[in-house]
Design an enzyme around this catalytic site. Structure first.
Site, PDB file in Angstrom:
ATOM      1  N   THR A 297      10.642  -0.572   5.905  1.00  0.00           N
ATOM      2  CA  THR A 297       9.476  -1.268   5.091  1.00  0.00           C
ATOM      3  C   THR A 297       9.046   0.226   3.655  1.00  0.00           C
ATOM      4  OG1 THR A 297       8.225  -2.680   3.812  1.00  0.00           O
ATOM      5  CG2 THR A 297       7.166  -0.718   5.315  1.00  0.00           C
ATOM      6  N   ASN A 298       9.162  -0.451   2.853  1.00  0.00           N
ATOM      7  CA  ASN A 298       8.778   0.255   1.127  1.00  0.00           C
ATOM      8  C   ASN A 298       7.295   0.260   0.921  1.00  0.00           C
ATOM      9  OD1 ASN A 298      10.429   2.896   1.764  1.00  0.00           O
ATOM     10  ND2 ASN A 298      12.106   1.402   0.474  1.00  0.00           N
ATOM     11  N   ASN A 299       6.853  -1.076   1.310  1.00  0.00           N
ATOM     12  CA  ASN A 299       5.970  -1.666   0.814  1.00  0.00           C
ATOM     13  C   ASN A 299       4.497  -1.556   1.412  1.00  0.00           C
ATOM     14  OD1 ASN A 299       3.880  -3.057   0.685  1.00  0.00           O
ATOM     15  ND2 ASN A 299       4.485  -5.417   0.275  1.00  0.00           N
TER      16      ASN A 299
ATOM     17  N   ASP B 113       9.296  -9.827   8.035  1.00  0.00           N
ATOM     18  CA  ASP B 113       9.434 -10.753   7.092  1.00  0.00           C
ATOM     19  C   ASP B 113       7.946 -11.796   6.513  1.00  0.00           C
ATOM     20  OD1 ASP B 113      11.095 -10.579   4.659  1.00  0.00           O
ATOM     21  OD2 ASP B 113      11.962 -12.773   5.261  1.00  0.00           O
TER      22      ASP B 113
ATOM     23  N   PHE C  86      -2.738  -7.305  -2.452  1.00  0.00           N
ATOM     24  CA  PHE C  86      -1.302  -7.809  -2.854  1.00  0.00           C
ATOM     25  C   PHE C  86      -1.198  -8.806  -2.788  1.00  0.00           C
ATOM     26  CE2 PHE C  86       2.352  -8.338   0.207  1.00  0.00           C
ATOM     27  CZ  PHE C  86       1.295  -7.950   1.313  1.00  0.00           C
ATOM     28  N   GLY C  87       0.802  -9.016  -3.640  1.00  0.00           N
ATOM     29  CA  GLY C  87       0.840 -10.608  -3.381  1.00  0.00           C
ATOM     30  C   GLY C  87       0.094 -11.870  -3.709  1.00  0.00           C
TER      31      GLY C  87
ATOM     32  N   ASP D 180      -2.862 -12.572  -2.435  1.00  0.00           N
ATOM     33  CA  ASP D 180      -4.221 -12.317  -2.002  1.00  0.00           C
ATOM     34  C   ASP D 180      -5.215 -12.916  -2.482  1.00  0.00           C
ATOM     35  OD1 ASP D 180      -3.172 -11.171   0.431  1.00  0.00           O
ATOM     36  OD2 ASP D 180      -3.664  -8.714  -0.154  1.00  0.00           O
TER      37      ASP D 180
ATOM     38  N   HIS E 274      -1.716 -12.580   9.384  1.00  0.00           N
ATOM     39  CA  HIS E 274      -0.867 -13.242   9.928  1.00  0.00           C
ATOM     40  C   HIS E 274      -0.540 -11.700  10.526  1.00  0.00           C
ATOM     41  CE1 HIS E 274      -0.855 -12.135   6.061  1.00  0.00           C
ATOM     42  NE2 HIS E 274       0.477 -11.679   5.790  1.00  0.00           N
ATOM     43  N   ARG E 275      -0.484 -10.718   9.662  1.00  0.00           N
ATOM     44  CA  ARG E 275       0.725  -9.907   9.886  1.00  0.00           C
ATOM     45  C   ARG E 275      -0.179  -8.681  11.764  1.00  0.00           C
ATOM     46  NH1 ARG E 275       0.449  -7.474   5.421  1.00  0.00           N
ATOM     47  NH2 ARG E 275       1.868  -8.952   5.209  1.00  0.00           N
TER      48      ARG E 275
HETATM   49  P1  IMP Z   1       8.784  -9.584   2.195  1.00  0.00           P
HETATM   50  O1  IMP Z   1       7.688  -9.566   3.993  1.00  0.00           O
HETATM   51  O2  IMP Z   1       8.742  -7.980   1.717  1.00  0.00           O
HETATM   52  O3  IMP Z   1       9.770  -9.506   2.414  1.00  0.00           O
HETATM   53  O4  IMP Z   1       7.513  -9.652   1.033  1.00  0.00           O
HETATM   54  C1  IMP Z   1       6.876 -11.313   1.220  1.00  0.00           C
HETATM   55  C2  IMP Z   1       6.031 -11.208   0.447  1.00  0.00           C
HETATM   56  O5  IMP Z   1       4.769 -12.716   0.656  1.00  0.00           O
HETATM   57  C3  IMP Z   1       4.840 -10.382  -0.435  1.00  0.00           C
HETATM   58  O6  IMP Z   1       6.297  -9.927  -1.608  1.00  0.00           O
HETATM   59  C4  IMP Z   1       4.027 -11.187  -1.036  1.00  0.00           C
HETATM   60  O7  IMP Z   1       4.218 -11.591  -2.126  1.00  0.00           O
HETATM   61  C5  IMP Z   1       3.846 -12.180   0.358  1.00  0.00           C
HETATM   62  N1  IMP Z   1       2.613 -11.686   1.144  1.00  0.00           N
HETATM   63  C6  IMP Z   1       3.613 -11.656   2.323  1.00  0.00           C
HETATM   64  N2  IMP Z   1       1.730 -10.947   2.956  1.00  0.00           N
HETATM   65  C7  IMP Z   1       0.706 -11.295   1.959  1.00  0.00           C
HETATM   66  C8  IMP Z   1      -0.351 -10.470   2.409  1.00  0.00           C
HETATM   67  O8  IMP Z   1      -0.967 -10.226   3.080  1.00  0.00           O
HETATM   68  N3  IMP Z   1      -0.957 -11.170   1.153  1.00  0.00           N
HETATM   69  C9  IMP Z   1      -0.393 -11.506  -0.379  1.00  0.00           C
HETATM   70  N4  IMP Z   1       1.136 -11.981   0.135  1.00  0.00           N
HETATM   71  C10 IMP Z   1       1.478 -11.367   0.617  1.00  0.00           C
END
Ligand code: IMP
Length: 193
Positions: A8-10, A69, A149-150, A152, A177-178
């Site tokens: 990941t780069n997140n 993912d 982020f996202g 949240d 979840h993660r």
């Molecule tokens: P990916 O797993 O990098 O494809 O990202 C999935 C997308 O789901 C992210 O860019 C967020 O928009 C959203 N997402 C995934 N996990 C979270 C979280 O823990 N909080 C908020 N948004 C999330």
């Protein structure tokens, strides 16, 4: 300390996973492994996208690695945005645009049940293993909180009274979840590494 490449780069994901690991073993994100390529996420399921990312990095490095993912699945939207969570409002949409679109779609919706779901794909000694984590909750009517982020700011996990965006990383990890998927992978790895 044993270490795995994390595909990941997140930076938010890296911080959450480092906090959850609490020193049990190390992770090397792509930036620290000297990899600056964008990994494709072309599929319609979290499982396939996670495998795409882990196998891409494994082909590139030949090293043990994992990817994850994640997506937000809203009951009233038949599980959308799901694997398209990052790109819900368009290919280069930011979190604010994705949130606005989701709240607009749900403006007259009473059933606000949703869940975050994470699928981890681990490649260890050439074999793939998967681990899932789910966090059920509800979508708020408006964004609340500045952190995270996202999505949240619009997600309150079951058992809490505030959105993820109001929580510290440690608080979020009580529900996340993660973190749940990660704990399953750690239990598996501690027996093997
Ligand atoms: P990916 O797993 O990098 O494809 O990202 C999935 C997308 O789901 C992210 O860019 C967020 O928009 C959203 N997402 C995934 N996990 C979270 C979280 O823990 N909080 C908020 N948004 C999330």
């Amino acid at each position: 300390m044993k270490s795995l490449i994390f595909a990941t780069n997140n930076i938010h994901k890296v911080l959450e996973i480092r906090a959850a690991l609490d020193g049990r073993f190390g992770i090397t994100p792509l930036s620290e492994a000297g990899i600056d390529q964008d990994i494709p996420e072309p599929h319609d399921t979290l499982e396939e996208n996670a495998l795409e990312k882990s196998s891409f990095i494994h082909r590139l490095t030949g090293k043990n690695c994992f990817s994850e993912d994640s997506g937000l699945e809203v009951d009233a939207l038949s599980g959308a945005p799901g694997p398209r969570s990052a790109r819900y409002a368009g290919e280069s949409a930011d979190a604010g645009e994705n949130i606005r679109k989701l709240l607009q779609e749900m403006k007259d919706v009473a059933d606000r049940r949703a869940r975050f779901r994470t699928v981890i794909s681990l490649i260890l000694d050439g074999m793939e293993y998967r681990f899932e984590g789910v966090c059920p909750g509800v979508i708020t009517m408006a964004p609340e909180g500045q952190g995270g982020f996202g999505y949240d700011p619009i997600f309150i996990p079951d058992g809490a009274d505030q959105t993820f965006a109001h929580m510290s990383t440690q608080q979020k990890n009580k529900y996340s979840h993660r973190k749940k998927a990660l704990e399953r992978m750690i239990t598996f790895l501690l027996d093997r590494l």
